[in-house]
Each structure stands twice: as structure tokens, then as C-alpha cells.
Motif scaffolding. Structure first.
Motif, PDB file in Angstrom:
ATOM      1  N   ASP A   1       7.256 -48.473  18.462  1.00  0.00           N
ATOM      2  CA  ASP A   1       6.492 -47.414  17.283  1.00  0.00           C
ATOM      3  C   ASP A   1       7.686 -47.002  16.257  1.00  0.00           C
ATOM      4  O   ASP A   1       7.234 -46.686  15.239  1.00  0.00           O
ATOM      5  CB  ASP A   1       5.959 -46.425  18.232  1.00  0.00           C
ATOM      6  CG  ASP A   1       4.552 -46.590  18.387  1.00  0.00           C
ATOM      7  OD1 ASP A   1       4.217 -47.777  18.324  1.00  0.00           O
ATOM      8  OD2 ASP A   1       3.900 -45.396  18.735  1.00  0.00           O
ATOM      9  N   HIS A   2       8.898 -46.839  16.903  1.00  0.00           N
ATOM     10  CA  HIS A   2       9.960 -46.256  15.750  1.00  0.00           C
ATOM     11  C   HIS A   2      10.025 -47.353  14.462  1.00  0.00           C
ATOM     12  O   HIS A   2      10.220 -46.970  13.444  1.00  0.00           O
ATOM     13  CB  HIS A   2      11.290 -45.843  16.487  1.00  0.00           C
ATOM     14  CG  HIS A   2      12.388 -45.518  15.541  1.00  0.00           C
ATOM     15  ND1 HIS A   2      12.572 -44.349  15.182  1.00  0.00           N
ATOM     16  CD2 HIS A   2      13.225 -46.577  14.977  1.00  0.00           C
ATOM     17  CE1 HIS A   2      13.716 -44.318  14.488  1.00  0.00           C
ATOM     18  NE2 HIS A   2      14.105 -45.446  14.201  1.00  0.00           N
ATOM     19  N   VAL A   3      10.186 -48.691  14.993  1.00  0.00           N
ATOM     20  CA  VAL A   3      10.338 -49.546  14.115  1.00  0.00           C
ATOM     21  C   VAL A   3       9.122 -49.829  13.155  1.00  0.00           C
ATOM     22  O   VAL A   3       9.218 -49.694  12.034  1.00  0.00           O
ATOM     23  CB  VAL A   3      10.664 -50.737  14.931  1.00  0.00           C
ATOM     24  CG1 VAL A   3      10.606 -52.249  13.706  1.00  0.00           C
ATOM     25  CG2 VAL A   3      11.855 -50.905  15.696  1.00  0.00           C
TER      26      VAL A   3
ATOM     27  N   ALA B   1       9.611 -40.380  20.695  1.00  0.00           N
ATOM     28  CA  ALA B   1      10.312 -39.106  20.350  1.00  0.00           C
ATOM     29  C   ALA B   1      11.815 -39.448  20.794  1.00  0.00           C
ATOM     30  O   ALA B   1      12.738 -38.911  20.004  1.00  0.00           O
ATOM     31  CB  ALA B   1       9.819 -38.098  21.367  1.00  0.00           C
ATOM     32  N   PHE B   2      12.097 -40.282  21.931  1.00  0.00           N
ATOM     33  CA  PHE B   2      13.492 -40.452  22.307  1.00  0.00           C
ATOM     34  C   PHE B   2      14.159 -41.284  21.335  1.00  0.00           C
ATOM     35  O   PHE B   2      15.307 -40.715  20.809  1.00  0.00           O
ATOM     36  CB  PHE B   2      13.424 -41.173  23.669  1.00  0.00           C
ATOM     37  CG  PHE B   2      14.727 -41.845  24.038  1.00  0.00           C
ATOM     38  CD1 PHE B   2      15.788 -40.941  24.842  1.00  0.00           C
ATOM     39  CD2 PHE B   2      15.268 -42.929  23.882  1.00  0.00           C
ATOM     40  CE1 PHE B   2      16.922 -41.185  25.130  1.00  0.00           C
ATOM     41  CE2 PHE B   2      16.469 -43.471  24.382  1.00  0.00           C
ATOM     42  CZ  PHE B   2      17.394 -42.612  25.015  1.00  0.00           C
ATOM     43  N   VAL B   3      13.704 -42.329  20.874  1.00  0.00           N
ATOM     44  CA  VAL B   3      14.239 -43.223  19.908  1.00  0.00           C
ATOM     45  C   VAL B   3      14.419 -42.378  18.654  1.00  0.00           C
ATOM     46  O   VAL B   3      15.571 -42.312  17.953  1.00  0.00           O
ATOM     47  CB  VAL B   3      13.542 -44.436  19.666  1.00  0.00           C
ATOM     48  CG1 VAL B   3      14.107 -45.482  18.654  1.00  0.00           C
ATOM     49  CG2 VAL B   3      13.291 -45.042  21.178  1.00  0.00           C
ATOM     50  N   ASP B   4      13.404 -41.654  18.050  1.00  0.00           N
ATOM     51  CA  ASP B   4      13.471 -40.973  16.865  1.00  0.00           C
ATOM     52  C   ASP B   4      14.934 -40.150  16.791  1.00  0.00           C
ATOM     53  O   ASP B   4      15.582 -39.893  16.056  1.00  0.00           O
ATOM     54  CB  ASP B   4      12.216 -40.096  16.568  1.00  0.00           C
ATOM     55  CG  ASP B   4      11.158 -40.907  16.285  1.00  0.00           C
ATOM     56  OD1 ASP B   4      11.398 -42.029  15.827  1.00  0.00           O
ATOM     57  OD2 ASP B   4      10.022 -40.487  16.278  1.00  0.00           O
TER      58      ASP B   4
ATOM     59  N   VAL C   1      22.661 -40.375  15.963  1.00  0.00           N
ATOM     60  CA  VAL C   1      23.672 -41.261  15.888  1.00  0.00           C
ATOM     61  C   VAL C   1      23.629 -42.332  15.106  1.00  0.00           C
ATOM     62  O   VAL C   1      24.868 -43.116  14.987  1.00  0.00           O
ATOM     63  CB  VAL C   1      24.212 -41.547  17.376  1.00  0.00           C
ATOM     64  CG1 VAL C   1      24.427 -40.258  18.047  1.00  0.00           C
ATOM     65  CG2 VAL C   1      23.116 -42.519  18.005  1.00  0.00           C
ATOM     66  N   GLY C   2      22.598 -42.864  14.495  1.00  0.00           N
ATOM     67  CA  GLY C   2      22.237 -44.121  14.038  1.00  0.00           C
ATOM     68  C   GLY C   2      21.829 -45.326  14.798  1.00  0.00           C
ATOM     69  O   GLY C   2      22.037 -45.222  15.926  1.00  0.00           O
ATOM     70  N   MET C   3      21.116 -46.093  14.228  1.00  0.00           N
ATOM     71  CA  MET C   3      20.595 -47.461  14.887  1.00  0.00           C
ATOM     72  C   MET C   3      21.717 -48.142  15.480  1.00  0.00           C
ATOM     73  O   MET C   3      21.580 -48.588  16.365  1.00  0.00           O
ATOM     74  CB  MET C   3      19.783 -48.133  13.929  1.00  0.00           C
ATOM     75  CG  MET C   3      18.998 -49.301  14.640  1.00  0.00           C
ATOM     76  SD  MET C   3      18.029 -48.680  15.906  1.00  0.00           S
ATOM     77  CE  MET C   3      16.426 -48.446  15.011  1.00  0.00           C
ATOM     78  N   ALA C   4      22.860 -48.368  14.873  1.00  0.00           N
ATOM     79  CA  ALA C   4      23.890 -49.292  15.440  1.00  0.00           C
ATOM     80  C   ALA C   4      24.548 -48.802  16.884  1.00  0.00           C
ATOM     81  O   ALA C   4      24.528 -49.326  17.542  1.00  0.00           O
ATOM     82  CB  ALA C   4      25.040 -49.149  14.340  1.00  0.00           C
TER      83      ALA C   4
END
Length: 356
Positions: free
Chosen positions: A261-263, A315-318, A324-327
């Protein structure tokens, strides 16, 4: 001894005893037909879904930083009966504990009855699944594990129901499912992790009815904190080892769905012009009131728990990606030890402190 007795079945995973050929046959027979449409419209939708699944791959890889350089397999675009056949094959592989066809027990009366029940469930689900990445079924073209399936009549039915622009909605669906394909393609250990936990969940513990009743009674008397609803029932009915495996599967599912969902939110606005309207209408449809039978089925197959997964996982991924950024977030895909734990899903800082 009943006619269904089979020496040595205690060593056979529960799922391997289900007659999945019966399940597929029954499911195909009782599945509801898709929406009325012309052959031209159906073929056009199929071709557009094929193309959308291919086009979704590059932007998903770019946003996630995963699976770069790996081949892009074609999706399988199916009708409801074809999906039932594929799902029955996948369930047989996933729940069979790694047994070959020769090692699985011969069909029994109990196995056929279980197959009838599984067929009814597959028929119900065949009208609800828009798309699915199946990591347990080999791709027919490459032979590699994993295949992306899209169910054309269901996509057409939902896009009509919510008044979506068909081309936009089809790409939107593909973005979500392609993200799952990227997750598993880039991290092959996820498949084995799922299989290990499914094996624990489906192993016959040998616990008698009296022993199970005593364990449940002691758990109720202990006053220990338990989950509510379906999750609480699972906590009571399963052995502690099985519930731990169940919790790991729930956390993995929450991560996978939330990440997808984040993607979609990251990729969608640049590729899908009407993504805002689609998201709003689709969420309203997911949360609309159901009749009593639908509510019972949703509870039995955990659909409401799955909807909660989207919300908590996103919510966690967001929060982690914003912090810290996607990497650096991608450290989550390192091993089972770096997956979020139950307390960390709702407190992402705990995961950041532990893993990063």
C-alpha cells in the motif's frame, strides 16, 4: 477402526490429507459466473491486464529498490474457474509439507469431505480476488517459483461497481500485486519462511480432545492477556508453538500488505491519474455493510483481520521510511530476525532501535 483409517497419517501434514482435486472440481462447479460482458470487452480487459502487470514492474522496482536486474515474468490472467484450479494447486503445495505426489496419502473419505468444504471456500473467494501473487506455484514459462495471477471478471465487476476508469483501475490493481512479486523475487527466503511456519500450523500435534480442553481451560483461568475476536480464538485453540507461528505469519502479512500500500501511494499519482478517486471508492466498498452470511464468511477466513493488516502495516512502513528512508528500511528484508515483531508494528521506533 473406521474405513478412513490410514496408518502413519500422524506424520502427514493436515493439509496433505485434503483431496484438492475434489476441492477444485467442486469449486469450479459452484462458482458464480462473472459479470455479463461481450467477448470483445473481456479480451480487451485481459490484454490490458497483461500489459499493466508488465508496466507496473519498473516503477515498483524504482520506488522499492528491490529486484533490480531480475527478469520480469508475464502475469497469468484468469477467469474464476481457472483461478480456482490454480489456487487448489497452490494450497496443495503450500499445505502439503513438501511431500511429493507419491508421498501424499491416497484420497480418503475424510479427505474428500474436506475437499468438498475447501471447494466451497474456493468458490466464495473466486468472486472476491482481484489479483494474487502466489509464491508456491512455479511459473509455467520460466519454471521459477512464483506466479502473478489476475482475475479478469472480478476486476471488471469492481471497476464497474465503483465507477472507475478501467485502464486506471487495472494498473492500480497491478501495482499492488506486482509489489508482492517484487518482494518475493528479491527475497527468496520469504517463501521458505512462510512454508516453515505453515508446516508448524498444519502439523497434527497429537493432542487429544481432552488435552486440548484442559489446556484451553487452564488458559482461560490464568487470566493472561489475549487478543480479541478471531485472533483470540486462534490463541486459545492452537498450541503455544502453533500460535507463535501464526503470529509470525500475521506479522509478515501485515508487513507485505502495508509495504504494497505504501508503494502504491508512492507510484500511483504519477501513473494513475484518477488514483485518489479509486482509493476513496475502493475503501468505501471494502468497508460497506455486508449481509449476515458475508459477515460470517469474512470472520471465518480472516478478511477483517486482513483489512486491519493494510492499515497497521502501511502506518509502520510510512513512519519508518519517513524516518530513515527506503534504503535503510530495506534492512527489514534481511532475515526472519529483522521482520517486525507484534509490538513493533504499532511502535515503529522499537523496530528502528532494534534493527537499525
Amino acid at each position: 477402526m473406521s474405513a478412513d483409517s490410514d496408518s502413519g497419517t500422524d506424520e502427514v501434514p493436515v493439509g496433505a490429507r485434503i483431496d484438492w482435486s475434489v476441492a477444485a472440481t467442486v469449486g469450479r462447479r459452484i462458482a458464480r459466473p462473472g459479470p455479463r460482458t461481450t467477448g470483445y470487452t473481456l479480451n480487451q480487459a485481459r490484454e490490458e491486464l497483461f500489459d499493466a502487470a508488465r508496466r507496473a514492474e519498473a516503477p515498483v522496482r524504482e520506488v522499492t529498490g528491490l529486484a533490480d536486474g531480475l527478469p520480469v515474468p508475464a502475469a497469468e490472467v484468469l477467469d474464476r474457474k481457472e483461478w480456482i484450479s490454480a489456487a487448489a494447486q497452490s494450497m496443495s503445495s503450500m499445505l502439503g509439507g513438501g511431500l511429493s505426489d507419491e508421498e501424499k496419502p491416497s484420497p480418503s473419505i475424510t479427505g474428500r469431505v474436506s475437499g468438498l468444504q475447501a471447494g466451497g471456500l474456493l468458490a466464495f473467494l473466486s468472486g472476491a480476488i482481484l489479483g494474487q501473487y502466489d509464491p508456491f506455484t512455479p511459473d509455467r514459462q520460466s519454471g521459477a517459483d512464483g506466479v502473478l495471477m489476475l482475475v479478469t471478471p472480478n476486476v471488471i465487476a469492481v471497476e464497474r461497481a465503483i465507477g472507475a476508469v478501467p485502464s486506471d483501475f487495472r494498473l492500480w490493481v497491478c501495482l499492488h500485486e506486482v509489489t508482492h512479486r517484487v518482494q518475493f523475487s528479491a527475497n527468496p527466503w520469504l517463501r521458505d519462511h512462510m512454508l516453515d511456519n505453515v508446516a508448524l500450523l498444519t502439523t497434527d500435534t497429537g493432542e487429544s480432545g481432552a488435552e486440548a480442553l484442559r489446556r484451553i481451560t487452564e488458559s482461560l483461568r490464568s487470566g493472561r492477556k489475549r487478543e480479541s475476536g478471531v485472533l483470540g480464538a486462534m490463541q486459545l485453540l492452537q498450541t503455544p508453538e502453533q500460535y507463535e507461528a501464526f503470529s509470525r505469519m500475521m506479522m509478515l502479512g501485515t508487513l507485505l500488505e502495508g509495504h504494497a500500500d505504501h508503494v502504491m501511494d508512492g507510484v500511483g499519482p504519477g501513473l494513475v491519474p484518477t488514483v485518489g478517486r479509486i482509493r476513496e471508492a475502493f475503501d468505501k466498498r471494502r468497508n460497506r455493510p455486508q449481509n449476515p452470511l458475508q459477515r460470517i464468511m469474512r470472520a471465518l477466513i480472516g478478511m477483517d483481520a486482513k483489512l486491519a493488516q493494510y492499515i497497521r502495516g502501511k502506518a509502520f512502513v510510512d513512519e519508518v521510511v519517513a524516518t530513515v528512508g527506503m534504503a535503510r528500511f530495506n534492512a527489514v528484508w534481511t532475515s526472519p530476525e529483522t521482520l517486525p515483531r507484534p509490538a513493533e508494528i504499532d511502535e515503529p521506533r522499537l523496530w528502528i532501535d532494534r534493527v537499525l
